[in-house]
Design an enzyme around this catalytic site. Structure first.
Site, PDB file in Angstrom:
ATOM      1  CB  SER A 194       3.813  -6.944  -1.071  1.00  0.00           C
ATOM      2  OG  SER A 194       5.064  -6.378  -0.929  1.00  0.00           O
ATOM      3  CG  ASP A 238       6.624  -1.384  -6.632  1.00  0.00           C
ATOM      4  OD1 ASP A 238       7.442  -1.096  -4.915  1.00  0.00           O
ATOM      5  OD2 ASP A 238       6.336  -3.159  -6.742  1.00  0.00           O
ATOM      6  CG  HIS A 264       5.364  -1.905  -2.180  1.00  0.00           C
ATOM      7  ND1 HIS A 264       5.441  -2.392  -3.447  1.00  0.00           N
ATOM      8  CD2 HIS A 264       5.330  -2.843  -1.197  1.00  0.00           C
ATOM      9  CE1 HIS A 264       5.177  -4.041  -3.142  1.00  0.00           C
ATOM     10  NE2 HIS A 264       5.154  -3.721  -1.591  1.00  0.00           N
TER      11      HIS A 264
END
Length: 418
Positions: free
Chosen positions: A234, A327, A361
């Protein structure tokens, strides 16, 4: 005698567990549930319905779940599908050294719903999931400006060194670093804001800080020369990619669902300042669950601008992009593809992308509970991470093997063994 057997019942969290029920009447419909609590006593649960075979057994490696939280043959489905009782909780193991994550497996000889079950289970088994293997040591790091925890495998070393970066949640997250150390790597779980005396908020990405961390790691007597790896996810993957581009110490970088450009906060490194791309909340959407979907909150026109992409062609090492195609927090596959295209346009073959259909994600170590959405303490709202539980679980198993293979290939000196 009716029994529920889980083997091994005491193992590392990235190892599979074989689950069997025996001693049942033939063709009996049963419910098997899993229950776990985090350190704050938040409850996580899963369930699946099975039909015993003619021998009165249910073997999750062969039997197909008829319903519950998943359908089909998924031996670790009960672990991967653990869901929070309270919405938007995320199961993160905080104390990785002193206590395991305890998962209680219960067997009921009927179709039971967790919300209404009042009868005691017919059989139970506790499974202990550890995040640090025997002999792994943890050193608290307060060296210069560097703050974090260094995990060292047992033995003399030297070991291949890795910096582990998490995202925009701040603080210090250790569970991935401790598991990698259990697999033979020396890993520095690195905090970069909202921890001890570090800045309380992330206002800029100070690459000098991350270079100081890289130099600290390389100077450690148990760390193998001449370079280190970075594993990042991330917002951390944005920083990890910047480290790959600008720091000569970094020779192997894993970027999990991260952007290929600098977002929201400027990147500073010595005399260099990289102006960030801005994200607009006008592009956000609200999912039916109430969680915020951030996937499209950046201007797509900016994404098409090659000048906005980090100069990946300057990276001296190898880069592995891991992306979940579902995601919902970031258009991560588009970002990784832009970086790969830029590498190719400069005649570089140093990048590789692994794209996982159905994965969201938060791609974490194997058998980590799937997290579809969770509360984000920094943003002050629930964030949608996306993904399908079973496809996501498969991505976690496969990518974990690939990550270790990648680091062994590019961090170990010729003739080195791990």
């Amino acid at each position: 005698m009716l029994q529920l057997i889980a083997t091994p019942s005491n193992a590392l969290a990235d190892e599979p567990v074989s689950i069997r029920a025996i001693g049942l009447p033939p063709s009996q419909i049963v419910t098997i549930t899993a229950t776990a609590k985090d350190e704050k006593e938040n409850l996580f649960q899963s369930k699946a319905f099975y039909k015993a075979n003619e021998a009165g057994e249910v073997d999750l490696e062969q039997a197909s779940a008829l319903g519950g939280d998943y359908v089909g043959v998924h031996p670790m489905g009960l672990f991967c599908c653990l869901k929070p009782k309270r919405a938007f909780q995320r199961l993160i193991k905080k104390d990785v050294m002193n206590s395991p994550l305890c998962i209680c497996l219960d067997l009921y000889d009927s179709v039971c719903l967790l919300e209404t079950v009042r009868i005691p289970p017919k059989a139970s088994q506790i499974v202990h999931r550890w995040f640090a293997g025997p002999g792994v040591k943890r050193e608290q790091i307060r060296e210069g400006r560097v703050r974090g925890a260094l995990f060292l495998p047992p033995g003399k070393g030297p070991f291949p060194g890795i910096i582990d970066l998490f995202g925009f949640i701040g603080g210090l997250v250790e569970f991935r670093a401790s598991l990698l150390a259990s697999r033979g790597f020396a890993v520095l779980a690195l905090a970069y804001f909202a921890y001890e005396d570090l800045p309380k908020e992330l206002l800029e990405e100070d690459l000098d800080y991350f270079e100081e961390a890289a130099n600290f790691l390389l100077a450690h007597p148990k760390i193998q020369q001449p370079g280190i790896g970075v594993i990042s996810v991330s917002k951390g993957a944005e920083i990890g990619l910047a480290m790959a581009c600008y720091l000569k110490q970094v020779v192997a970088t894993v970027c999990i669902n991260g952007p290929s450009a600098i977002f929201d906060f400027p990147l500073r490194y010595r005399d260099l300042v990289v102006t960030p791309m801005r994200q607009s909340l006008e592009w956000t959407q609200i999912h039916a669950s109430g969680a915020v979907r951030l996937r499209h909150c950046s201007d797509p026109q900016n994404m098409l601008n090659p000048h906005k992409i980090l100069p990946v062609e300057k990276a001296q090492g190898k880069i592995l992009f891991i992306v979940g195609e579902n995601d919902e927090s970031l258009a991560s596959k588009l970002h990784a593809q832009r970086a790969m295209d830029r590498l190719r346009s400069h005649g570089r073959s140093s990048g590789r992308m692994l794209a996982y259909p159905g994965a969201g994600h938060l791609i974490e170590p194997p058998y980590s509970p799937f997290c579809f959405a969770s509360w984000h303490s920094v943003l002050g709202k629930p964030i949608l991470w996306g993904g399908d539980p079973i496809a996501h679980a498969a991505a976690q198993v496969h990518s974990w093997r690939e990550i270790q293979k990648f680091f062994r290939q590019h961090l170990l000196q010729s003739g080195g063994k791990l």
